[in-house]
Design a protein around this motif. Sequence first.
Motif, PDB file in Angstrom:
ATOM      1  N   ASN A 173       0.725  -1.222  -0.075  1.00 54.75           N
ATOM      2  CA  ASN A 173      -0.059  -0.018   0.101  1.00 54.75           C
ATOM      3  C   ASN A 173       0.706   1.280  -0.061  1.00 54.75           C
ATOM      4  OD1 ASN A 173      -2.297  -1.172  -0.065  1.00 54.75           O
ATOM      5  ND2 ASN A 173      -2.750  -1.273   2.068  1.00 54.75           N
ATOM      6  N   GLY A 174       2.004   1.314   0.717  1.00 59.81           N
ATOM      7  CA  GLY A 174       2.886   2.376   0.749  1.00 59.81           C
ATOM      8  C   GLY A 174       3.425   2.595  -0.629  1.00 59.81           C
ATOM      9  N   HIS A 175       3.503   1.642  -1.311  1.00 64.50           N
ATOM     10  CA  HIS A 175       4.169   1.809  -2.805  1.00 64.50           C
ATOM     11  C   HIS A 175       3.121   2.502  -3.637  1.00 64.50           C
ATOM     12  CE1 HIS A 175       8.064   0.202  -2.245  1.00 64.50           C
ATOM     13  NE2 HIS A 175       7.729  -0.810  -1.505  1.00 64.50           N
ATOM     14  N   ARG A 176       2.048   2.074  -3.389  1.00 65.26           N
ATOM     15  CA  ARG A 176       0.595   2.210  -4.293  1.00 65.26           C
ATOM     16  C   ARG A 176       0.584   3.611  -4.067  1.00 65.26           C
ATOM     17  NH1 ARG A 176      -2.813  -1.669  -2.509  1.00 65.26           N
ATOM     18  NH2 ARG A 176      -1.683  -3.174  -3.810  1.00 65.26           N
ATOM     19  N   PHE A 177       0.257   4.149  -2.726  1.00 64.52           N
ATOM     20  CA  PHE A 177       0.130   5.407  -2.486  1.00 64.52           C
ATOM     21  C   PHE A 177       0.969   6.539  -3.239  1.00 64.52           C
ATOM     22  CE2 PHE A 177      -2.630   3.613   0.952  1.00 64.52           C
ATOM     23  CZ  PHE A 177      -3.789   4.239   0.453  1.00 64.52           C
ATOM     24  N   LEU A 178       2.579   6.026  -3.051  1.00 62.96           N
ATOM     25  CA  LEU A 178       3.594   7.017  -3.633  1.00 62.96           C
ATOM     26  C   LEU A 178       3.285   7.102  -5.127  1.00 62.96           C
ATOM     27  CD1 LEU A 178       5.984   8.462  -3.726  1.00 62.96           C
ATOM     28  CD2 LEU A 178       7.311   6.233  -3.707  1.00 62.96           C
ATOM     29  N   ALA A 179       2.907   5.936  -5.839  1.00 65.56           N
ATOM     30  CA  ALA A 179       2.793   6.036  -7.241  1.00 65.56           C
ATOM     31  C   ALA A 179       1.392   6.760  -7.637  1.00 65.56           C
ATOM     32  CB  ALA A 179       2.233   4.509  -7.811  1.00 65.56           C
ATOM     33  N   ILE A 180       0.236   7.004  -6.823  1.00 66.78           N
ATOM     34  CA  ILE A 180      -0.839   7.457  -7.077  1.00 66.78           C
ATOM     35  C   ILE A 180      -0.328   9.268  -6.736  1.00 66.78           C
ATOM     36  CG2 ILE A 180      -3.141   8.446  -6.099  1.00 66.78           C
ATOM     37  CD1 ILE A 180      -3.485   5.280  -5.307  1.00 66.78           C
ATOM     38  N   TYR A 181       0.417   9.259  -5.852  1.00 62.82           N
ATOM     39  CA  TYR A 181       0.933  10.816  -5.533  1.00 62.82           C
ATOM     40  C   TYR A 181       1.491  11.300  -6.811  1.00 62.82           C
ATOM     41  CZ  TYR A 181       3.610  14.713  -4.039  1.00 62.82           C
ATOM     42  OH  TYR A 181       4.422  15.987  -4.129  1.00 62.82           O
ATOM     43  N   GLN A 182       2.704  10.663  -7.120  1.00 61.82           N
ATOM     44  CA  GLN A 182       3.462  10.928  -8.347  1.00 61.82           C
ATOM     45  C   GLN A 182       2.789  11.106  -9.683  1.00 61.82           C
ATOM     46  OE1 GLN A 182       6.021   7.626  -7.858  1.00 61.82           O
ATOM     47  NE2 GLN A 182       7.753   8.665  -7.586  1.00 61.82           N
ATOM     48  N   THR A 183       1.554  10.311  -9.872  1.00 62.54           N
ATOM     49  CA  THR A 183       0.880  10.522 -10.953  1.00 62.54           C
ATOM     50  C   THR A 183       0.171  11.617 -11.050  1.00 62.54           C
ATOM     51  OG1 THR A 183       1.030   7.980 -11.341  1.00 62.54           O
ATOM     52  CG2 THR A 183      -0.799   9.341 -12.452  1.00 62.54           C
ATOM     53  N   LEU A 184      -0.662  11.765  -9.889  1.00 62.15           N
ATOM     54  CA  LEU A 184      -1.593  13.045  -9.854  1.00 62.15           C
ATOM     55  C   LEU A 184      -0.750  14.458  -9.536  1.00 62.15           C
ATOM     56  CD1 LEU A 184      -4.255  11.367  -7.378  1.00 62.15           C
ATOM     57  CD2 LEU A 184      -4.328  12.012  -9.778  1.00 62.15           C
ATOM     58  N   ALA A 185       0.316  14.202  -9.027  1.00 60.12           N
ATOM     59  CA  ALA A 185       1.177  15.689  -8.592  1.00 60.12           C
ATOM     60  C   ALA A 185       1.669  15.992  -9.946  1.00 60.12           C
ATOM     61  CB  ALA A 185       2.117  15.368  -7.530  1.00 60.12           C
ATOM     62  N   THR A 186       2.294  15.019 -10.695  1.00 62.94           N
ATOM     63  CA  THR A 186       2.710  15.298 -12.126  1.00 62.94           C
ATOM     64  C   THR A 186       1.546  16.157 -13.002  1.00 62.94           C
ATOM     65  OG1 THR A 186       4.382  13.685 -11.988  1.00 62.94           O
ATOM     66  CG2 THR A 186       4.017  14.466 -13.957  1.00 62.94           C
ATOM     67  N   THR A 187       0.559  15.251 -13.137  1.00 70.10           N
ATOM     68  CA  THR A 187      -0.579  15.795 -14.006  1.00 70.10           C
ATOM     69  C   THR A 187      -1.099  17.047 -13.175  1.00 70.10           C
ATOM     70  OG1 THR A 187      -1.134  13.510 -14.204  1.00 70.10           O
ATOM     71  CG2 THR A 187      -3.152  15.414 -14.706  1.00 70.10           C
ATOM     72  N   LEU A 188      -1.212  17.444 -12.035  1.00 65.58           N
ATOM     73  CA  LEU A 188      -1.575  18.590 -11.583  1.00 65.58           C
ATOM     74  C   LEU A 188      -0.879  19.890 -11.907  1.00 65.58           C
ATOM     75  CD1 LEU A 188      -3.630  17.424  -8.480  1.00 65.58           C
ATOM     76  CD2 LEU A 188      -4.581  18.339 -10.320  1.00 65.58           C
ATOM     77  N   VAL A 189       0.600  19.597 -11.378  1.00 61.82           N
ATOM     78  CA  VAL A 189       1.529  20.653 -11.727  1.00 61.82           C
ATOM     79  C   VAL A 189       1.749  20.799 -13.172  1.00 61.82           C
ATOM     80  CG1 VAL A 189       3.926  21.062 -11.339  1.00 61.82           C
ATOM     81  CG2 VAL A 189       2.675  20.279  -9.443  1.00 61.82           C
ATOM     82  N   GLY A 190       1.535  19.853 -13.978  1.00 58.24           N
ATOM     83  CA  GLY A 190       1.829  20.003 -15.429  1.00 58.24           C
ATOM     84  C   GLY A 190       0.473  20.906 -15.873  1.00 58.24           C
ATOM     85  N   ALA A 191      -0.558  20.433 -15.454  1.00 58.79           N
ATOM     86  CA  ALA A 191      -1.721  21.598 -15.767  1.00 58.79           C
ATOM     87  C   ALA A 191      -1.746  22.934 -15.327  1.00 58.79           C
ATOM     88  CB  ALA A 191      -2.853  21.063 -15.077  1.00 58.79           C
ATOM     89  N   ALA A 192      -0.956  23.117 -14.154  1.00 62.94           N
ATOM     90  CA  ALA A 192      -0.729  24.399 -13.661  1.00 62.94           C
ATOM     91  C   ALA A 192       0.198  25.104 -14.464  1.00 62.94           C
ATOM     92  CB  ALA A 192      -0.230  24.384 -12.274  1.00 62.94           C
ATOM     93  N   LEU A 193       1.467  24.330 -14.901  1.00 67.36           N
ATOM     94  CA  LEU A 193       2.133  24.929 -15.833  1.00 67.36           C
ATOM     95  C   LEU A 193       1.680  25.137 -17.471  1.00 67.36           C
ATOM     96  CD1 LEU A 193       5.429  22.731 -14.993  1.00 67.36           C
ATOM     97  CD2 LEU A 193       5.073  25.288 -14.676  1.00 67.36           C
ATOM     98  N   ALA A 194       1.053  24.458 -17.875  1.00 68.85           N
ATOM     99  CA  ALA A 194       0.275  24.819 -18.989  1.00 68.85           C
ATOM    100  C   ALA A 194      -0.756  25.865 -18.872  1.00 68.85           C
ATOM    101  CB  ALA A 194      -0.604  23.544 -19.485  1.00 68.85           C
ATOM    102  N   LEU A 195      -1.313  26.245 -17.795  1.00 67.25           N
ATOM    103  CA  LEU A 195      -2.100  27.377 -17.566  1.00 67.25           C
ATOM    104  C   LEU A 195      -1.232  28.551 -17.693  1.00 67.25           C
ATOM    105  CD1 LEU A 195      -5.053  28.683 -17.094  1.00 67.25           C
ATOM    106  CD2 LEU A 195      -4.681  28.045 -14.761  1.00 67.25           C
ATOM    107  N   PHE A 196       0.009  28.454 -17.002  1.00 64.80           N
ATOM    108  CA  PHE A 196       0.620  29.676 -16.994  1.00 64.80           C
ATOM    109  C   PHE A 196       1.298  30.003 -18.340  1.00 64.80           C
ATOM    110  CE2 PHE A 196       5.438  30.770 -16.483  1.00 64.80           C
ATOM    111  CZ  PHE A 196       5.240  32.122 -15.987  1.00 64.80           C
ATOM    112  N   VAL A 197       1.733  28.919 -19.166  1.00 61.73           N
ATOM    113  CA  VAL A 197       2.279  29.188 -20.328  1.00 61.73           C
ATOM    114  C   VAL A 197       1.200  29.635 -21.401  1.00 61.73           C
ATOM    115  CG1 VAL A 197       3.253  27.968 -22.081  1.00 61.73           C
ATOM    116  CG2 VAL A 197       4.270  27.460 -20.002  1.00 61.73           C
ATOM    117  N   GLY A 198      -0.005  29.037 -21.303  1.00 58.14           N
ATOM    118  CA  GLY A 198      -1.142  29.354 -22.381  1.00 58.14           C
ATOM    119  C   GLY A 198      -2.245  30.170 -21.944  1.00 58.14           C
ATOM    120  N   TYR A 199      -2.128  30.867 -20.886  1.00 56.50           N
ATOM    121  CA  TYR A 199      -3.402  31.690 -20.539  1.00 56.50           C
ATOM    122  C   TYR A 199      -3.665  32.823 -21.325  1.00 56.50           C
ATOM    123  CZ  TYR A 199      -0.857  35.631 -18.135  1.00 56.50           C
ATOM    124  OH  TYR A 199       0.018  36.557 -17.912  1.00 56.50           O
ATOM    125  N   ARG A 200      -2.494  33.483 -21.849  1.00 57.57           N
ATOM    126  CA  ARG A 200      -2.807  34.719 -22.939  1.00 57.57           C
ATOM    127  C   ARG A 200      -3.203  34.348 -24.099  1.00 57.57           C
ATOM    128  NH1 ARG A 200       2.566  36.136 -21.026  1.00 57.57           N
ATOM    129  NH2 ARG A 200       2.230  37.785 -19.529  1.00 57.57           N
TER     130      ARG A 200
END
Length: 160
Positions: free
Chosen positions: A35-62
């Motif tokens: 379970n510890g490994h599973r939760f880490l994998a979930i965190y890595q996936t979601l964090a990468t996706t969410l931060v990637g979305a924040a970066l995309a918004l930063f780059v493309g908002y204009r």
Amino acid sequence: MVAGDVRPEAEATRNEFALERYRYILQQIHAVNENGHRFLAIYQTLATTLVGAALALFVGYRRWGVEPDTARGGIIGLLVLTTVVAAFTVTQIVVGTLAWLDYRNEECDITDQMVEPGFRKRPKPENFFRWYETYVVAFILISIITMWSLASLLMLPKVQ
């Protein structure tokens, strides 16, 4: 049969029960580790996706015609969501570690009774610096602090 009965049948039943309980405990320890490994994998996936979305918004908002205040709010919202995922993951890892300690102590209780006292050494919480969970939690906390620091210093001031 009375509690404390030492007839051979009672002894065999007691040993069989202890063995089944021991198997169950080992299975639970294994599940906690997975379970510890599973939760880490979930965190890595979601964090990468969410931060990637924040970066995309930063780059493309204009280019997308999004107002700066809305873009800033969206970036902050995505970072807050990432922080919530991190808090959930850290909570699950801490709870898993406490469960692991409990199961290991129960394992030691059984081996003390069935084999000999001290057969299996009890875990020492003060050895937390040797547990991989410690470094997973540290990684998550450092990544969240870094994420907020970089967003506050580099991204949010430039959204105008």
